[in-house]
Design an enzyme around this catalytic site. Sequence first.
Site, PDB file in Angstrom:
ATOM      1  N   GLU A  91       0.829  -1.211   0.000  1.00 13.86           N
ATOM      2  CA  GLU A  91       0.000   0.000   0.000  1.00 13.86           C
ATOM      3  C   GLU A  91       0.855   1.249   0.000  1.00 13.86           C
ATOM      4  O   GLU A  91       1.916   1.274   0.619  1.00 13.86           O
ATOM      5  CB  GLU A  91      -0.822   0.062   1.298  1.00 13.86           C
ATOM      6  CG  GLU A  91      -2.022  -0.819   1.316  1.00 13.86           C
ATOM      7  CD  GLU A  91      -2.726  -0.745   2.666  1.00 13.86           C
ATOM      8  OE1 GLU A  91      -2.936   0.377   3.170  1.00 13.86           O
ATOM      9  OE2 GLU A  91      -3.055  -1.812   3.189  1.00 13.86           O
ATOM     10  N   CYS A 104       3.365   8.574   1.138  1.00 14.63           N
ATOM     11  CA  CYS A 104       3.751   7.656   2.213  1.00 14.63           C
ATOM     12  C   CYS A 104       3.933   6.285   1.577  1.00 14.63           C
ATOM     13  O   CYS A 104       2.989   5.728   1.028  1.00 14.63           O
ATOM     14  CB  CYS A 104       2.667   7.625   3.290  1.00 14.63           C
ATOM     15  SG  CYS A 104       2.961   6.371   4.551  1.00 14.63           S
ATOM     16  N   CYS A 111       5.191  -6.790   7.601  1.00 12.39           N
ATOM     17  CA  CYS A 111       6.196  -6.344   8.577  1.00 12.39           C
ATOM     18  C   CYS A 111       6.349  -7.433   9.635  1.00 12.39           C
ATOM     19  O   CYS A 111       5.388  -8.115   9.963  1.00 12.39           O
ATOM     20  CB  CYS A 111       5.735  -5.034   9.234  1.00 12.39           C
ATOM     21  SG  CYS A 111       6.973  -4.295  10.325  1.00 12.39           S
ATOM     22  N   CYS A 115       4.319  -4.823  16.269  1.00 17.21           N
ATOM     23  CA  CYS A 115       3.776  -3.828  17.202  1.00 17.21           C
ATOM     24  C   CYS A 115       2.283  -4.119  17.428  1.00 17.21           C
ATOM     25  O   CYS A 115       1.551  -4.413  16.488  1.00 17.21           O
ATOM     26  CB  CYS A 115       3.968  -2.416  16.658  1.00 17.21           C
ATOM     27  SG  CYS A 115       5.697  -1.990  16.403  1.00 17.21           S
ATOM     28  N   CYS A 118      -0.627  -2.187  15.412  1.00 15.96           N
ATOM     29  CA  CYS A 118      -0.440  -1.961  13.976  1.00 15.96           C
ATOM     30  C   CYS A 118      -1.004  -3.116  13.156  1.00 15.96           C
ATOM     31  O   CYS A 118      -0.820  -4.282  13.498  1.00 15.96           O
ATOM     32  CB  CYS A 118       1.050  -1.788  13.693  1.00 15.96           C
ATOM     33  SG  CYS A 118       1.440  -1.607  11.946  1.00 15.96           S
ATOM     34  N   GLY A 158       6.303  -1.998   6.904  1.00 17.96           N
ATOM     35  CA  GLY A 158       7.693  -2.437   6.881  1.00 17.96           C
ATOM     36  C   GLY A 158       8.597  -1.637   7.790  1.00 17.96           C
ATOM     37  O   GLY A 158       8.256  -0.533   8.214  1.00 17.96           O
ATOM     38  N   GLU A 159       9.755  -2.212   8.088  1.00 22.87           N
ATOM     39  CA  GLU A 159      10.764  -1.535   8.899  1.00 22.87           C
ATOM     40  C   GLU A 159      11.949  -1.201   7.984  1.00 22.87           C
ATOM     41  O   GLU A 159      12.769  -2.066   7.679  1.00 22.87           O
ATOM     42  CB  GLU A 159      11.176  -2.442  10.074  1.00 22.87           C
ATOM     43  CG  GLU A 159      12.336  -1.932  10.891  1.00 22.87           C
ATOM     44  CD  GLU A 159      12.299  -0.432  11.206  1.00 22.87           C
ATOM     45  OE1 GLU A 159      11.297   0.048  11.753  1.00 22.87           O
ATOM     46  OE2 GLU A 159      13.279   0.269  10.869  1.00 22.87           O
ATOM     47  N   SER A 190      11.040   6.510   8.858  1.00 22.53           N
ATOM     48  CA  SER A 190      10.520   6.231  10.195  1.00 22.53           C
ATOM     49  C   SER A 190      10.949   4.837  10.632  1.00 22.53           C
ATOM     50  O   SER A 190      10.869   3.879   9.867  1.00 22.53           O
ATOM     51  CB  SER A 190       8.992   6.320  10.146  1.00 22.53           C
ATOM     52  OG  SER A 190       8.432   6.010  11.397  1.00 22.53           O
ATOM     53  N   HIS A 215       6.121   5.842  21.188  1.00 27.25           N
ATOM     54  CA  HIS A 215       4.817   5.346  21.673  1.00 27.25           C
ATOM     55  C   HIS A 215       4.711   5.053  23.159  1.00 27.25           C
ATOM     56  O   HIS A 215       3.617   4.807  23.664  1.00 27.25           O
ATOM     57  CB  HIS A 215       4.348   4.115  20.885  1.00 27.25           C
ATOM     58  CG  HIS A 215       4.302   4.326  19.405  1.00 27.25           C
ATOM     59  ND1 HIS A 215       3.806   5.479  18.841  1.00 27.25           N
ATOM     60  CD2 HIS A 215       4.691   3.539  18.373  1.00 27.25           C
ATOM     61  CE1 HIS A 215       3.888   5.384  17.519  1.00 27.25           C
ATOM     62  NE2 HIS A 215       4.425   4.228  17.213  1.00 27.25           N
ATOM     63  N   CYS A 332      -3.311   1.832   8.793  1.00 26.33           N
ATOM     64  CA  CYS A 332      -2.133   1.406   8.047  1.00 26.33           C
ATOM     65  C   CYS A 332      -2.135  -0.103   7.822  1.00 26.33           C
ATOM     66  O   CYS A 332      -2.192  -0.872   8.755  1.00 26.33           O
ATOM     67  CB  CYS A 332      -0.878   1.771   8.854  1.00 26.33           C
ATOM     68  SG  CYS A 332      -1.092   3.201   9.913  1.00 26.33           S
TER      69      CYS A 332
HETATM   70  N1  SAH Z   1       8.429   0.406  10.924  1.00 28.15           N
HETATM   71  C1  SAH Z   1       8.541   1.826  10.881  1.00 28.15           C
HETATM   72  C2  SAH Z   1       7.740   2.481   9.773  1.00 28.15           C
HETATM   73  C3  SAH Z   1       6.357   1.969   9.519  1.00 28.15           C
HETATM   74  S1  SAH Z   1       5.131   2.295  10.725  1.00 28.15           S
HETATM   75  C4  SAH Z   1       8.195   2.421  12.214  1.00 28.15           C
HETATM   76  O1  SAH Z   1       7.870   1.664  13.130  1.00 28.15           O
HETATM   77  O2  SAH Z   1       8.318   3.622  12.384  1.00 28.15           O
HETATM   78  C5  SAH Z   1       4.801   4.012  10.524  1.00 28.15           C
HETATM   79  C6  SAH Z   1       4.220   4.675  11.729  1.00 28.15           C
HETATM   80  O3  SAH Z   1       2.839   4.333  11.897  1.00 28.15           O
HETATM   81  C7  SAH Z   1       4.914   4.262  13.020  1.00 28.15           C
HETATM   82  O4  SAH Z   1       5.101   5.370  13.844  1.00 28.15           O
HETATM   83  C8  SAH Z   1       3.908   3.313  13.604  1.00 28.15           C
HETATM   84  O5  SAH Z   1       4.153   3.126  14.954  1.00 28.15           O
HETATM   85  C9  SAH Z   1       2.611   4.004  13.242  1.00 28.15           C
HETATM   86  N2  SAH Z   1       1.423   3.182  13.371  1.00 28.15           N
HETATM   87  C10 SAH Z   1       1.240   1.885  13.084  1.00 28.15           C
HETATM   88  N3  SAH Z   1      -0.007   1.484  13.354  1.00 28.15           N
HETATM   89  C11 SAH Z   1      -0.645   2.566  13.818  1.00 28.15           C
HETATM   90  C12 SAH Z   1      -1.974   2.788  14.275  1.00 28.15           C
HETATM   91  N4  SAH Z   1      -2.879   1.813  14.317  1.00 28.15           N
HETATM   92  N5  SAH Z   1      -2.288   4.041  14.673  1.00 28.15           N
HETATM   93  C13 SAH Z   1      -1.368   5.045  14.639  1.00 28.15           C
HETATM   94  N6  SAH Z   1      -0.118   4.893  14.223  1.00 28.15           N
HETATM   95  C14 SAH Z   1       0.250   3.664  13.827  1.00 28.15           C
END
Ligand code: SAH
Length: 340
Positions: A91, A104, A111, A115, A118, A158-159, A190, A215, A332
Amino acid sequence: MDDIRSYTADELKKILAEYGEKPFHAGQVFSWLHDKRVSDFDEMSNISKSVRQRLAEDFGIYRLKTVEVLSSKKDGTKKFLYELSDGNLIESVFMKYREWNSACISSQAGCDMGCAFCASGLSGCARSLRASEMLDEIYTMEEETKETVNSVVVMGSGEPLLLLDELLRFIEILSCKGGKNLSQRSVTVSTCGIVPKIKELADRELAINLAISLHAATDEKRRQIMPIAKRYSIGELMEACSYYFEKTGRRLTFEYALMEGFNDSDEDAKDLGSLLAKKNCHVNLIPVNPVKEAGFARPNSEKARRFKVRLENFGINVTIRRELGSDIDGACGQLRRKYR
Ligand code: SAH
């Protein structure tokens, strides 16, 4: 075969030299790929037929296939579902701000970071993307929207720091004069906080922006929602961030998704404030995007504003992220999940 668009301008020079061609042709090939964006070597009309044939024997050009586009009626946000040449889905999101357009993009199909809040990590990571595929997320988006992307955030699925070499290629090609020529200052990466990779990235001394998904302000709390926090402590993460700032002079952004009843209390604001006070940084508060499987809810806007003010009292620069595309949402990674 490799997609030729993953090769930097210098690498193209070497390839053409091996073919016994003059180096300046490499610049022309680069421009066909990253400025005019052809899908076929035969469209490179100022390149000799024999070179075009050699290139086509050794490399491919694999354009992304657009599977679905969701357009917001409210604010011009567009969400794209793309298919990679091996059938994996990713996406990307196009966002319109008053003065610029932002893309974006995803760095992996899925991923592995896991988390808790996510959607991208719910079914793991199929594979990392190649530089050509990350570039094509932007190219295809520009083609479909007939707009120019002025800023890029690597904040989709993804990371990105797990594919640092490919990410560096992507940034080099994206900011190269003969191609899209996007300033590195307009690129943000990020990360959930892969400490050794943050240091490695710092050593490259690029002009890009780094955002850290924090977070939570204590190790105990962060470990409950982010498995990576069990690997690297917040102390180690902060040290890597300071190193990044020293090396690059770029101010870092910390992302903090507000989750009701979990990390949005006055106490949490105090912990975060004490952690970040006097650091040269910016905090981005994001009311969490509810994911069905995760069970987190966003605080109301009054509570979010209260959290913001508490942080500001520590002298920290804070914004609450403006929500775009709320009518086409699904947090996301959720669009992709619908298709699997
Ligand atoms: N892996 C990287 C980049 C992808 S995630 C990272 O962790 O930064 C991009 C951002 O979206 C991150 O800050 C992640 O924590 C946030 N994110 C993921 N799921 C989310 C959600 N349900 N609500 C708000 N932010 C979210």
